[in-house]
Design a protein around this motif. Sequence first.
Motif, mmCIF file in Angstrom:
data_model
loop_
_atom_site.group_PDB
_atom_site.id
_atom_site.type_symbol
_atom_site.label_atom_id
_atom_site.label_comp_id
_atom_site.label_asym_id
_atom_site.label_seq_id
_atom_site.Cartn_x
_atom_site.Cartn_y
_atom_site.Cartn_z
ATOM 1 N N ASN A 76 22.679 -9.106 -36.893
ATOM 2 C CA ASN A 76 23.075 -9.003 -35.495
ATOM 3 C C ASN A 76 24.528 -9.441 -35.304
ATOM 4 N N PHE A 77 24.945 -10.471 -36.040
ATOM 5 C CA PHE A 77 26.336 -10.924 -35.962
ATOM 6 C C PHE A 77 27.277 -9.823 -36.454
ATOM 7 N N VAL A 78 26.940 -9.222 -37.591
ATOM 8 C CA VAL A 78 27.775 -8.146 -38.128
ATOM 9 C C VAL A 78 27.817 -6.967 -37.161
ATOM 10 N N GLY A 79 26.659 -6.617 -36.581
ATOM 11 C CA GLY A 79 26.625 -5.515 -35.630
ATOM 12 C C GLY A 79 27.426 -5.800 -34.377
ATOM 13 N N THR A 80 27.329 -7.030 -33.875
ATOM 14 C CA THR A 80 28.070 -7.397 -32.667
ATOM 15 C C THR A 80 29.566 -7.397 -32.911
ATOM 16 N N THR A 81 29.987 -7.985 -34.024
ATOM 17 C CA THR A 81 31.425 -8.068 -34.288
ATOM 18 C C THR A 81 32.012 -6.711 -34.656
ATOM 19 N N THR A 82 31.187 -5.804 -35.181
ATOM 20 C CA THR A 82 31.686 -4.473 -35.537
ATOM 21 C C THR A 82 31.702 -3.543 -34.331
ATOM 22 N N GLU A 87 35.013 -9.136 -26.174
ATOM 23 C CA GLU A 87 34.462 -10.376 -25.622
ATOM 24 C C GLU A 87 33.182 -10.784 -26.346
ATOM 25 N N ALA A 88 32.294 -9.819 -26.582
ATOM 26 C CA ALA A 88 31.036 -10.129 -27.264
ATOM 27 C C ALA A 88 31.295 -10.637 -28.673
ATOM 28 N N ALA A 89 32.248 -10.022 -29.379
ATOM 29 C CA ALA A 89 32.570 -10.454 -30.742
ATOM 30 C C ALA A 89 33.157 -11.860 -30.742
ATOM 31 N N GLU A 90 34.066 -12.116 -29.830
ATOM 32 C CA GLU A 90 34.684 -13.448 -29.779
ATOM 33 C C GLU A 90 33.651 -14.511 -29.416
ATOM 34 N N HIS A 156 38.848 -7.152 -42.652
ATOM 35 C CA HIS A 156 37.916 -8.267 -42.506
ATOM 36 C C HIS A 156 38.569 -9.638 -42.537
ATOM 37 N N ARG A 157 39.885 -9.648 -42.486
ATOM 38 C CA ARG A 157 40.528 -10.899 -42.112
ATOM 39 C C ARG A 157 40.188 -11.232 -40.654
ATOM 40 N N VAL A 158 39.864 -10.215 -39.888
ATOM 41 C CA VAL A 158 39.460 -10.428 -38.499
ATOM 42 C C VAL A 158 38.131 -11.171 -38.441
ATOM 43 N N SER A 159 37.133 -10.706 -39.201
ATOM 44 C CA SER A 159 35.833 -11.383 -39.190
ATOM 45 C C SER A 159 35.939 -12.773 -39.805
ATOM 46 N N ALA A 160 36.875 -12.957 -40.748
ATOM 47 C CA ALA A 160 37.093 -14.284 -41.317
ATOM 48 C C ALA A 160 37.606 -15.247 -40.250
#
Length: 294
Positions: A76-82, A87-90, A156-160
């Motif tokens: 769910n985290f991967v799906g939300t951030t992708t 706002e939801a990702a942050e 994926h420096r963003v997800s990091a």
Amino acid sequence: MVATTRGGDSAPGPAPDPGLFGPGSVTWQMHGDPMMWVAGVRALYLQALHPLAVRAVMQNSDFRRDAWGRLMRTANFVGTTTYGTTEAAELAGARVRRIHGMLSATDPATGRAYAIDAPELLLWVHCAEIDSYLHVLRRSGYPLTDAQADRYLAEHRVSARLVGLDPAGVPADRAGMAAYFAEVRPRLAAGADARAVDDFLLRPPTHPLLVPAREVLWRRVAQLAYASLPPYAHELYGRPAPAPAAVTRGLRVTGTLLRGIPARLRWQLPPKHILRAMARLGPGARPAPYKAGR
């Protein structure tokens, strides 16, 4: 009240939010692929080989009873951030950082307490996860050039950053990722915690009526995910590494079968991140492998 132009026409509203990655990213295309589930299990096997990282999981979560829940929360985290809004990702990242910031674990070797959001541990979890996604998808036949693979890692420096890492210290291409794994390799081991993860992934507890399905379906997924690990991981777990060509064939056959399921049907599974993103951005946001090179 609806804003109008001088001629009486409605003014266009704000453009829909594409999120952190957007439909033009390699990440947007890749993360819609069904082999992400096999890749996620590979990531768990790999992450368990860092003694401090896996100890943090064992001491701060009921892994044996809620491993499915943990896997779904990660998905769910991967799906939300992708696919979610910015706002939801942050918010998802802030939630992870807040939870990690409150937790600690005890080093089984020294008895000393340590923070589970230490950069070394966050970096290991991140790299094991992103490397697994890239490795499994490419090896299973997902079409990516080397340049697109490097672009995926750079994205994926963003997800990091979302989990609390400094993006400047995160591998941004295949060469950087290989150098990172070579550097961390001496600190890896398959201790009691790693073997507990291994045992769970091979034989997860389930309802007696579902045991046949576990043996037929889940065991194949777990074995394939394990087989795709790097040679040093097989050595640490103490089982012979399978022939690479056989593993690649297995991944390609599985990828072909899963990709044969209509995407609209696959994406109906909760929490439907992709369908919600397409509703927000329009049908042109549909993930597809051929778009990765755009």
